[in-house]
Design an enzyme around this catalytic site. Structure first.
Site, PDB file in Angstrom:
ATOM      1  CB  SER A  61       7.223   4.096  -8.010  1.00 51.79           C
ATOM      2  OG  SER A  61       6.056   4.414  -8.728  1.00 51.79           O
ATOM      3  N   PRO A  80       0.818  -1.232   0.000  1.00 54.50           N
ATOM      4  CG  PRO A  80      -0.958  -1.607   1.488  1.00 54.50           C
ATOM      5  CD  PRO A  80       0.340  -2.195   1.016  1.00 54.50           C
ATOM      6  CG  ASN A  81       2.050   2.982   3.140  1.00 56.35           C
ATOM      7  OD1 ASN A  81       1.123   3.714   2.783  1.00 56.35           O
ATOM      8  ND2 ASN A  81       2.035   2.343   4.301  1.00 56.35           N
ATOM      9  CD  GLN A 138      -8.486  16.961 -45.327  1.00 57.82           C
ATOM     10  OE1 GLN A 138      -8.169  17.872 -44.556  1.00 57.82           O
ATOM     11  NE2 GLN A 138      -8.224  16.997 -46.614  1.00 57.82           N
ATOM     12  CG  ASP A 145       5.819  10.466 -15.362  1.00 64.89           C
ATOM     13  OD1 ASP A 145       5.889  10.570 -16.598  1.00 64.89           O
ATOM     14  OD2 ASP A 145       5.090  11.196 -14.666  1.00 64.89           O
ATOM     15  CD  GLU A 184       3.679  -6.185 -14.632  1.00 62.71           C
ATOM     16  OE1 GLU A 184       4.706  -6.438 -15.250  1.00 62.71           O
ATOM     17  OE2 GLU A 184       2.835  -7.037 -14.308  1.00 62.71           O
ATOM     18  CG  LEU A 236       7.999  -6.784 -11.749  1.00 56.60           C
ATOM     19  CD1 LEU A 236       8.471  -5.636 -10.864  1.00 56.60           C
ATOM     20  CD2 LEU A 236       6.507  -6.631 -12.063  1.00 56.60           C
ATOM     21  CG  ASN A 237      13.186  -7.178 -17.685  1.00 55.19           C
ATOM     22  OD1 ASN A 237      12.865  -5.996 -17.774  1.00 55.19           O
ATOM     23  ND2 ASN A 237      14.202  -7.703 -18.330  1.00 55.19           N
ATOM     24  N   GLY A 256     -20.699  10.863 -29.456  1.00 57.84           N
ATOM     25  CA  GLY A 256     -21.520  10.568 -28.284  1.00 57.84           C
ATOM     26  C   GLY A 256     -21.710   9.074 -28.067  1.00 57.84           C
TER      27      GLY A 256
END
Lengths: 407, 407, 407, 407
Positions: free
Chosen positions: A154, A150-151, A302, A390, A386, A261-262, A363
């Site tokens: 990243s 949770p904390n 276009q 940024d 993952e 993860l990779n 719409g």
């Protein structure tokens, strides 16, 4: 749907094919084409019909993993243990076909295949591999991957989950802590949990069946904005006992989870291109069928053509990059930064273009029956998980400059 | 929440206020500030607590319009008939406060106020005004606006709904056709329907209470991707009888509905800025509270600061433009192209910035409890309704060049 | 060219005017309109004919400042000392008209008016004002503003130029150091140089006429990518003697130069909108005159109309924000962050839109006779000087969050 | 500079290389690597030192084509006639190396190689090939390609240049008309001119040496905004006599010039990536060397790292796409739409990223010595020539939808 024969034939014609504008198929092996086509048939015929209702209801049908297992789609790059042992390009093509239907279904598969099976195959003991991989390859044993807390999203290095030696039972650890945003956790049989043992990050295979009551819970997280056709939850560990034979023997630190993860990120780079391709196909069909102003199809605008041209180009470029990286991966020449690059770019471009294509529906886009709103919502999530884009920018920036900028 | 006193005081201080970075409050009258503050208190205290569940359930609480009516927020710019008679800037400020909570709530209010009440006030007979406006101002009579048809969105001039003189009843028309994406239609008491009578578009006030069984139905459209806290439906007309005293007497062609839309679009330009401001506030709070990498708040990231700076700037510029146009509108100097300009730009910029701000939440953005995903989904819809942005681009392009490019 | 009468009449008509799409003229006073028109006539008739050749040759005609002086355009907001004493909105309108011709001409004027005359007016002694301002207002004494150093652009607080008390002459300082990218320096009579005296930044008025040979040189910098119609140079100070009556008495630290820059940046925010408006006018004319594909003008292309619509909108919004901030500035309610906001946004949007409009010219854009390439090159420079946009993003980010992110 | 040995070694290492982030070198043959390296050495050592002054002076040194001829870089894909006969990937790598220095030098080479030599090789008689190709391969005979006319840029089918049979000399045509924006025209020995003969577009090889006085002139166009290191001019034809042995025998219509353009566009797609890579290298160096705020290099700024990451990614993806298309081209599987796709995308992305990278230089970017402003100006031109990006968008849009939108 295009048959394998059609695809092969098209691959060697010299007319433009909007579904394969750079004719990437010509660089695939016959086996890869066959696998891709098999995956596509399954996905279009079997899981596409289920996704609209599943997404509305936030329901994940775990039979899907059984079905995928029967087709050999799970842990497909693993050699042995009942796995298909295909190359990385074929595995990428499978991700693309699954995500062409829904990113959530691809996520469920990625966790099983890349994160958990891949992790066991790379870091597990022979006994662990034999115990888990065959059942997982069949989709009978489900896995989840517990890293994010949770904390600490990243920055997993700051994780708080700990493993302590059991005060009395030798060779047993007690795990405590909580993990969140864990795909498949509510239905998983085995949870690969990363925790600090004596200050060092280690990997544990927590089995639900043997956890003492009250020590393990995996509540589902509901009311998600995206990936609603996948199931997500937490992992709450309160002194759950894990025997040492369920711990990875040699791997320490972030290298373990990052390696898993990779592989998953590699699959995301392919998968998001499939989602984008589906958006292109849906928008193209709508633009050709919807007529406004003197009966002209929207496709004659276009401003509409530009959206289609941009999206088609980004899909083609993204797939070309994936294909190249896949070949390198087979040769052991792929670096993590390459994966950051294709994961970030393909998630970003898939999202931007899907949003632009959604505008073509005007719409009507607000109706979930056109399917594109679902892709847009899903793709935003792929951009954040993952490695949020940024973060990957800063990983790349560090690799390019040699200077880190993570504050 | 900031009180009126705080706001007035801040308006004349000389320190930067991120909630009013260009100090637009200094250009408001005391009355406008008071109205804005009253609307804000109501919205934050009364409707904000309801929106999360309402959005999940696709539920629109029609009591909200009663409550708005009690506060004088409905048809607020109309003079007489129980309406508040405020200026266009005050009306814009109300829209901003409602949409700060949710675009769906603002949509429900816009339909009642700008489209239906505004249309009756502008085009209705004295009798029509007296019959409908007082009840509508209280929120006791609900209205809907039926222009868009399933096959004619951006091009309403091609509508297929027709009105024919009743074969036997003099002074009665029979309306047939279908309208779609009609906010409030399932709960509306009076439906302003635009239909072709002898080839010319005319406006009719269709009252649900007096429609013969089987001639009028207003099914709800469910499973929307956005604006889920508003209610949307169709209007199916199958020979519904409308007496001629329910027809607008003098207005013909698209000028009627376009004039109504113009007022609603003006409100959207203000409203979307409120939604964007809420996204800024939520993202700022998250960025200050969420800590990653050595305990630094996300707010310390340059990439995060840029997103906040961009959004704050666009909100300030968008509001400055709205304020200016509102003053012109009061003086009768506002042209439809100005409304196209601020509607398009503010919807586009609100959407783009809301999406960028959503990235700050990383993986947590997928939880609906942070509220920002709801704004993102809503703002996409505002970009597509009442003139999709590309259509407004072409309206502006035509105004700038004198050449039309609608194919 | 539009006359003042035309402009006033248009301000109160109700038809769309692409040159004033939000009819901002209606919010100007008659005096402001008259000043704007006078400046416009001068710029279009007198300096526009000179700019093409001047830009090619990197030649700045200093007579331009004499002419501007005669019209009262220099130091226009200053009261007394031969200055016009107009409000900030009128001053902004002048900047816009000058930059409608060329950003370089506006830069030359900004330095004279905002940086040097403004600085003397704000921080100078009565004697300094009387000695310099009247001649500067006439354009007979030219000024330059020396803050930036070769190694310190975005971070002037680290400047290396120093002032030391003369070892023998009482009341005299010796200045040493170098300044670069100084507009007007090669032709300036008085150089406002910021230098550290006993570690504190102080302002000095260095007069070329009295500098001993070898102590002051101001070499021009040639071969610039943009702003070629302005003159730029260095200031090399090697023990130049400055008497204490040429030092600002009370101001210390960065507050002095930053206050000057603030006024200049305000002018840039207006000016860049003038350049953008000129790009719009040029692109619109080209799009109407150039015919391709069956004789249709380019203006009929949707992709062209969108570029025009976007640019026109950003110009209108940018001017509305400038107008609002100008009114606040007159009331003493303007904060530096507001200036950062409008400087950054207007430079960025002017540049982006000018580039998009340049695409309309296709291959012809490479010819300098169409003028738009010159604006594009100039506007890039405006984005980088007096606070590069990223720096202003971080200034705004700090103001919004309270957290600084300058590494 | 990196040697061939370094490059080959790096191609098989497993560490990240910012200059080859997706390790595309590993997919090249040894021969391709050798050719690329040879071209790189020549370009960096021989033409890079000349470009700054040449660009300032708008001077094109025709010796460059002689030098390129000596190295076998001209018409490199042609088999026989003194040409190297390399594959399309090697040819692309050459373009990339030349444009790494300057787009103008690549343009001069492209015209010689792709447009003129390629056209003669594809459409010329055996006699024409033998007469022109060997001298052109050596750079001793220079060519120009005359298609675009003053009034017909994007729409060459409307050309006005005509060829008429000579009234008295049998087997001779008289060409009249004018062509503009013709690279190399002022110095070309042979001009490939496309003109309408009996209403059908045909190709003529106009030789300067044999043109009667007054019938052919090729004035240079000066004061260009970009590509100043190349030479550009017009071709004015006033009854110039061309013998029929100088006409292409079989090719009619736009297929001829479009086929030439297709090859040139392929080279542009590669070349622009070289220019972008040079911008990345320059910006990276600047960001590492320039220090602001407490001595940190700019490279530590997140906003700077993002610009580098974006640019590096787009360069890598663009090159991967080029490489793939080059392989298809060798196999005859490349379609014109693929070329539109990579030409458009790579020009656009090179331009956008070059502009972003230019921001890193702040105010210093205005100095031409940093080189990046030159690339930015050049890349804008590459986006507009040989099919402006919007035109390619519509070509792609038509290919994707089957509907044309050229008004």
């Amino acid at each position: 749907m295009r048959t394998a024969a059609t695809i092969v034939r098209k691959a060697h014609s010299t007319t433009f094919d909007w579904q394969d504008p750079l004719r990437l198929t010509s660089a695939l092996t016959d086996e890869e084409i066959a696998i891709s086509n098999m995956a596509r048939e399954y996905c279009q015929e079997r899981i596409l019909p289920r996704v609209l209702q599943a997404y509305r209801d936030e329901y994940y049908d775990r039979d899907i993993l059984i079905e995928m297992g029967e087709l050999g789609l799970l842990g497909a790059t693993i050699n042995g243990h009942g796995c298909a042992g295909v190359g990385n390009v074929a595995a990428g093509l499978i991700s693309r076909e699954v995500e062409r239907v829904d990113s959530g279904y691809r996520s469920g598969m990625s966790v099983q295949s890349s994160l958990v099976m891949g992790g066991i195959d790379e870091f597990g003991t022979q006994e662990q591999k034999e115990r888990f991989l065959p059942g997982m390859a069949k989709g009978k044993i489900l896995g989840a991957f517990g890293l994010t807390e949770p904390n600490h999203g990243s920055d997993p290095g700051s994780m708080e989950t700990v493993a302590r030696p059991h005060p009395t039972k030798k060779g047993v650890c007690l795990l405590s802590g909580s993990k969140t945003w864990i795909t498949n956790s509510p239905i998983a049989d085995v949870l690969m949990v990363w925790a600090k043992l004596e200050g060092r990050i280690r990997g544990f295979l927590v089995e639900r069946a043997t956890a003492a009551p009250g020590t393990l819970s995996t509540p589902a997280i509901k009311d998600k904005n995206g990936l609603r056709a996948s199931i997500t939850g937490m992992i709450m560990l309160d002194g759950v006992e894990v025997p040492e034979e369920n711990m990875f023997p040699d791997i320490e630190g972030l290298r373990g989870p990052f390696s898993c993860l990779n592989n998953a990120r590699y699959g995301i780079a392919w998968g998001t291109m499939g989602a984008l391709e589906d958006c292109i196909a849906r928008a193209r069909t709508y633009a050709l069928e919807r007529r406004q102003f003197k009966g002209n199809p929207l496709a004659k605008y276009q401003l509409v053509q530009k959206k289609l041209a941009d999206a088609t180009t980004d899909a083609a470029f993204g797939l070309a990059a994936c294909l190249h990286v896949g070949r390198l991966k087979d040769k052991g020449l792929c670096t993590p930064e390459m994966i950051s690059m294709i994961k970030r770019q393909n998630c970003d471009r898939a999202l931007v273009n899907a949003r632009n294509l959604q505008e073509i529906f005007g719409g009507n886009a607000v109706s979930d029956e056109y399917g594109i709103g679902r892709h847009v919502a899903n793709l935003f999530v792929t951009q954040t998980y993952e490695g949020q884009s940024d973060i990957h920018s800063l990983i790349l920036g560090r690799a390019i400059t040699g200077v880190q900028a993570f504050c």
